[in-house]
Design a protein around this motif. Sequence first.
Motif, short mmCIF file in Angstrom:
data_model
loop_
_atom_site.label_atom_id
_atom_site.label_comp_id
_atom_site.label_asym_id
_atom_site.label_seq_id
_atom_site.Cartn_x
_atom_site.Cartn_y
_atom_site.Cartn_z
N LYS A 2 41.51 -22.84 46.56
CA LYS A 2 42.36 -22.47 45.57
C LYS A 2 41.64 -22.76 44.35
O LYS A 2 41.55 -23.21 43.14
N GLN A 3 42.59 -23.97 44.34
CA GLN A 3 43.18 -25.94 43.46
C GLN A 3 41.72 -25.99 43.44
O GLN A 3 41.32 -26.17 42.21
N MET A 4 40.20 -25.92 44.01
CA MET A 4 39.43 -27.49 44.32
C MET A 4 38.48 -26.15 43.37
O MET A 4 37.64 -26.40 42.26
N GLN A 5 38.84 -24.45 43.94
CA GLN A 5 38.07 -23.98 43.29
C GLN A 5 38.49 -23.76 41.16
O GLN A 5 37.37 -23.02 40.60
N ASN A 6 38.79 -23.51 41.09
CA ASN A 6 39.74 -23.51 40.04
C ASN A 6 39.02 -24.70 39.16
O ASN A 6 39.02 -24.77 37.87
N TYR B 187 36.90 -26.87 39.61
CA TYR B 187 35.68 -26.75 39.26
C TYR B 187 34.77 -25.67 38.91
O TYR B 187 33.64 -24.99 38.91
N ALA B 188 36.02 -24.40 37.99
CA ALA B 188 35.35 -23.73 37.09
C ALA B 188 34.06 -23.51 36.62
O ALA B 188 33.38 -22.52 36.28
N LYS B 189 34.91 -24.58 35.31
CA LYS B 189 33.70 -25.36 34.48
C LYS B 189 32.10 -25.36 35.08
O LYS B 189 31.15 -25.46 34.01
N TYR B 190 31.86 -25.29 36.15
CA TYR B 190 30.46 -26.02 36.34
C TYR B 190 29.90 -24.67 37.51
O TYR B 190 28.55 -24.40 37.53
N ASN B 191 30.32 -23.37 37.42
CA ASN B 191 29.92 -21.93 37.81
C ASN B 191 29.10 -21.64 39.01
O ASN B 191 28.06 -21.60 38.75
#
Length: 177
Positions: free
Chosen positions: A50-54, A56-60
């Motif tokens: 989840k931390q990785m997803q958050n 990299y959120a700006k990379y859509n």
Amino acid sequence: MKSILFLCVGLLFSASVWSQSSAYSTAATQCLESNGTLAYYETIFDACFKQMQNQYAKYNIPSETWTELKTVKPSEMDKVNNKLVEAYSDFFTMEDVQNMNALYGSKTGQTMLNNPNALTKKDKKQIDNFYKTATGKKIVSSQAGMKEKMQVISDFWCGDMYKTVNGKLEAKGYSIR
């Protein structure tokens, strides 16, 4: 002729060691499942992911890609299990692990792990008696060392998982550095 005899003896010894190692791994894995350690590491995996997803959120990155990437979980759990079994082997014998499995697999052991407030006086006495055994004393005396090893395992495991997922993202064309 002697070399063939030595080869056969060597192969038998290797097979015996592998068999003992495999039995230990199976018993230690059962212990790790029973005492909740593997479930704890599953929550660590989920939190790191989840931390990785958050991060990299700006990379859509599409959710389908994240779903695909999360398929690394079983292999990552196998990796951490192997490291945890190795850590157990530094502290506990096969007999110790079997004794722990007997406790953790019992109704009293499960109550101790899942709902300690529900322990009866009889349960508490049984647990107290266990911790007076050689295995129980070893558990208590090894707590600091095990905690330290498990922290190192967690740190390296999360780092390796991060690298694995990062590499897969880069292979899919996401430039995240």
